[in-house]
Design an enzyme around this catalytic site. Structure first.
Site, PDB file in Angstrom:
ATOM      1  N   CYS A  99      -3.364  -6.836   1.334  1.00  0.00           N
ATOM      2  CA  CYS A  99      -3.403  -6.522  -0.474  1.00  0.00           C
ATOM      3  C   CYS A  99      -3.477  -7.718  -1.186  1.00  0.00           C
ATOM      4  O   CYS A  99      -3.882  -8.740  -0.484  1.00  0.00           O
ATOM      5  CB  CYS A  99      -2.206  -5.414  -0.190  1.00  0.00           C
ATOM      6  N   ARG A 145       1.547  -2.230  -0.825  1.00  0.00           N
ATOM      7  CA  ARG A 145       0.432  -1.525   0.379  1.00  0.00           C
ATOM      8  C   ARG A 145       0.534  -2.230   1.782  1.00  0.00           C
ATOM      9  O   ARG A 145       0.489  -1.202   2.738  1.00  0.00           O
ATOM     10  CB  ARG A 145      -1.096  -1.923   0.115  1.00  0.00           C
ATOM     11  N   SER A 146       0.258  -3.542   2.130  1.00  0.00           N
ATOM     12  CA  SER A 146       0.054  -3.953   3.006  1.00  0.00           C
ATOM     13  C   SER A 146       1.190  -4.170   4.342  1.00  0.00           C
ATOM     14  O   SER A 146       1.241  -4.231   5.739  1.00  0.00           O
ATOM     15  CB  SER A 146      -0.298  -5.812   2.226  1.00  0.00           C
ATOM     16  N   ASP A 198      -3.350   0.569  -5.353  1.00  0.00           N
ATOM     17  CA  ASP A 198      -2.603   0.048  -6.077  1.00  0.00           C
ATOM     18  C   ASP A 198      -0.879   0.666  -6.175  1.00  0.00           C
ATOM     19  O   ASP A 198      -1.183   0.980  -7.264  1.00  0.00           O
ATOM     20  CB  ASP A 198      -2.604  -1.020  -6.730  1.00  0.00           C
TER      21      ASP A 198
HETATM   22  P1  4NP Z   1      -0.122  -4.726  -3.085  1.00  0.00           P
HETATM   23  O1  4NP Z   1       0.643  -4.306  -4.460  1.00  0.00           O
HETATM   24  O2  4NP Z   1      -1.200  -5.619  -3.759  1.00  0.00           O
HETATM   25  O3  4NP Z   1       0.310  -3.289  -3.118  1.00  0.00           O
HETATM   26  O4  4NP Z   1       1.399  -5.317  -3.174  1.00  0.00           O
HETATM   27  C1  4NP Z   1       0.864  -5.609  -6.163  1.00  0.00           C
HETATM   28  C2  4NP Z   1       2.124  -5.927  -5.802  1.00  0.00           C
HETATM   29  C3  4NP Z   1       2.335  -7.214  -7.212  1.00  0.00           C
HETATM   30  C4  4NP Z   1       1.912  -7.018  -8.009  1.00  0.00           C
HETATM   31  C5  4NP Z   1       0.611  -6.630  -8.101  1.00  0.00           C
HETATM   32  C6  4NP Z   1      -0.007  -5.668  -7.113  1.00  0.00           C
HETATM   33  N1  4NP Z   1       1.745  -8.494  -9.106  1.00  0.00           N
HETATM   34  O5  4NP Z   1       1.185  -7.910 -10.457  1.00  0.00           O
HETATM   35  O6  4NP Z   1       2.660  -8.608  -8.755  1.00  0.00           O
END
Ligand code: 4NP
Length: 162
Positions: free
Chosen positions: A7, A13-14, A124
């Site tokens: 992700c 998610r991952s 997300d």
């Molecule tokens: P992920 O979610 O891609 O599912 O791990 C996110 C985690 C952090 C951020 C964005 C999406 N961020 O902007 O820090």
């Protein structure tokens, strides 16, 4: 067989996907044959544990992901893993941009690859609430179950060798 769930941040998610997939693979007694890891296309959370809301969500479903740590996807992952399972379209595009020549096809959109009908992307939940994490869990677990079915089918038909 080596699988990598990808992700953006590798904290929501991952890691949930890695936890769900490990649990379904163990349940199907495929854990001697299949290994699972996860990574983010960004390095923003490299070394970090999963988001506390993701840890709590996985725990509600009986899976402990608290020991996982974030890491950034690297070109070498395309050599190391058979399939790179991406949560959404932008993760897929960013992953494929890193792929060494000839290995782009190892990165796929996880839900359709796993035969899950309906949604193509795992949204997300980072800016959302617990209910968004629950929705993400439902999708990663559907993808995990579909992955086990796909691997079992191909394994039994001899298309994929251990
Ligand atoms: P992920 O979610 O891609 O599912 O791990 C996110 C985690 C952090 C951020 C964005 C999406 N961020 O902007 O820090």
């Amino acid at each position: 067989m080596k699988l990598l769930v990808v992700c953006l941040g590798n904290i929501c998610r991952s890691p949930m996907g890695e936890g769900a997939l490990r649990a379904r693979i163990a349940q199907a007694r495929l854990d001697n044959w299949v290994s699972v890891d996860s990574a983010g296309t960004s390095g923003w959370h490299a070394g970090d544990p999963p988001d506390r809301r993701a840890v709590a969500c996985a725990r509600r479903h009986g899976v402990d992901i608290s020991g996982l740590r974030g890491r950034q996807l690297q070109p070498a992952d395309f050599h190391d893993f058979d399939h790179i399972l991406c949560a959404d379209r932008s993760n897929l595009d960013n992953a494929r941009a890193l792929a060494p020549a000839g290995l782009q096809e190892r990165a796929v959109l996880w839900l359709p690859w796993a035969g899950v009908e309906g949604a193509a992307a795992i949204p997300d939940p980072y800016y959302g609430q617990d209910s968004d994490f629950e929705q993400s869990w439902a999708l990663v677990d559907a993808a995990a179950r579909g992955t086990v079915q796909r691997l079992t089918r191909n394994h039994e038909s001899g298309i994929i060798q251990p």
